[in-house]
Design an enzyme around this catalytic site. Structure first.
Site, PDB file in Angstrom:
ATOM      1  CB  CYS A   1      -0.942  -0.003   1.200  1.00  0.00           C
ATOM      2  SG  CYS A   1      -1.982   1.454   1.221  1.00  0.00           S
TER       3      CYS A   1
ATOM      4  CB  CYS B   1      -0.708   2.617   4.028  1.00  0.00           C
ATOM      5  SG  CYS B   1      -2.013   1.798   3.178  1.00  0.00           S
ATOM      6  CG  ASP B   2       3.072   1.440   4.480  1.00  0.00           C
ATOM      7  OD1 ASP B   2       2.529   1.882   5.499  1.00  0.00           O
ATOM      8  OD2 ASP B   2       2.926   0.267   4.091  1.00  0.00           O
TER       9      ASP B   2
END
Ligand code: NAP
Length: 348
Positions: A168, A171-172
């Site tokens: 992801c 997300c990261d």
């Protein structure tokens, strides 16, 4: 007392089903999933895959514009604080999901922040067991648990999960360890382009590693990859090993050629997977008919009925073809209407 309908899952299919079921006075109960580290790593936290994306440009009704005032007015302020600032785009995935959840709650949907881990569909009312151990009985079930990102299954990939390996980017990707460093995205579909494009904001270079000589991505997305000077596509390559060390996490990757060229070793601080999805149906194995990839089967075309009467499926969990937010929401609506009609026909 048994519920009329329980909805399992909290992506667009789950909330659309909840909005329709609530307005039909079925008092739906939604299991939105548990907030756990395990679910975070698997990509199965509440609000589903859209909560892991940035701008949603293809969900009708949200042209470019600044929704900030509307969002402030529509969603509880504590939820707004958790979301990235609104940047004048149409709508983002997390915003869209919070809006849908709030809309469902406004009509009386009750929400349990837990996973359903077991179902007994041989009895009626059906019995659903949550990870807390609580058992809930229900006349009808709508399965809307979606799908999650795949990994390659390499031992080296597993070793560096959370230390440079991620499925992801959104997300990261903004983590300091990835700033101004080369990064790898594996895959050649729309997701891979989307991730590579997003990572290009932070990385020095994004290597898209694709096993063929042509992208699977749609034309518009493929063009986006070609036009982005930060993206370099490594054609006809598969990952043999994710390289790294205990102290630094991911430091690169060794790539094999699919057309007989020499191995290629590249340096990279991050390794992002975008190679498709697996439906979240493990808890339903042997209980509902599924296809060979584990997606729940609809037993009648254009209806959300499954192999068990009274159990309906909506969204990506039953769709390995379209997989769009709008189709998930559409089938969520269909599942609620199908459930409502089935309950009425049975006098339940
Ligand atoms: P996808 O279209 O199935 O693409 C998966 C990619 O991963 C393919 O390029 C595939 O290679 C590659 N791949 C699969 N297994 C692999 C393996 N073991 N090793 C190496 N490569 C592997 O999946 P997706 O990109 O997640 O897209 C899914 C759906 O969501 C599509 O309908 C897409 O249009 C949609 N979507 C749309 C957007 C958007 O419009 N903005 C964004 C994201 C997703 P091959 O090509 O060789 O099979």
């Amino acid at each position: 007392m048994a519920e009329k309908v329980i909805i399992i899952g909290s992506g667009p299919a789950g909330w659309a089903a909840a909005i329709y079921a609530a307005r039909a006075e079925l008092r739906p109960l939604v299991f939105e999933g548990a907030i756990t580290e395990e679910n975070r790593l698997a990509g199965t936290l509440p609000l589903g895959q859209l909560a892991l994306t940035t701008e949603v440009e293809n969900y009708p009704g949200f042209p470019a514009g600044n929704l900030a005032a509307y969002l402030d007015d529509s969603i509880e302020s504590n939820k707004r604080q958790m979301m990235p600032p609104h940047a004048g785009h149409g709508v983002s995935g997390p915003e869209l999901m919070e809006l849908m959840r709030q809309q469902a709650v406004n009509f009386g949907t009750r929400v349990v922040t837990d996973d359903v881990v077991e179902v007994d569909l041989d009895v009626h009312p059906f019995r659903l067991t949550a990870s807390s151990g609580e058992v809930h009985e229900t006349m009808a079930v709508i399965v809307a648990t979606g799908a999650r990102a795949n990994y390659l299954g390499l031992e080296s990939e597993e070793r560096f999960k959370n230390r440079g390996v991620s499925a992801c980017a959104v997300c990261d990707g903004a983590l300091p360890r990835f700033r101004n460093k080369p990064l790898v995205v594996v895959g050649g579909g729309d997701s891979a382009v989307e991730e590579a494009d997003y990572l290009g904001k932070f990385a020095s270079t994004v290597y898209m590693v694709h096993r063929r000589d042509q992208l699977r991505a749609s034309k518009i997305m493929a063009q986006r990859a070609m036009d982005n000077p930060k993206i370099e596509i490594l054609w006809n390559r598969v990952v043999d090993e994710v390289l790294g060390s205990e102290s630094d996490g991911v430091t690169g990757a060794r790539l094999k050629s699919t057309v007989g060229k020499e191995d290629l070793r590249i340096e990279a601080a991050g390794f992002f997977l975008a190679i498709g999805h697996t439906p979240n149906t493990a808890f339903l194995r042997g209980k509902l008919e599924m296809n060979e990839k584990g997606y729940v089967k609809w037993t009648t075309p254009m209806r959300t009925h499954t192999s068990v009467e009274g159990v309906f499926a909506a969204g990506d969990v039953a769709d390995d073809y379209y997989r769009q937010a709008i189709t998930a929401a559409g089938t969520g609506c269909m599942a609620a209407l199908d459930a409502e009609r089935w309950l009425a026909a049975k006098g339940l």
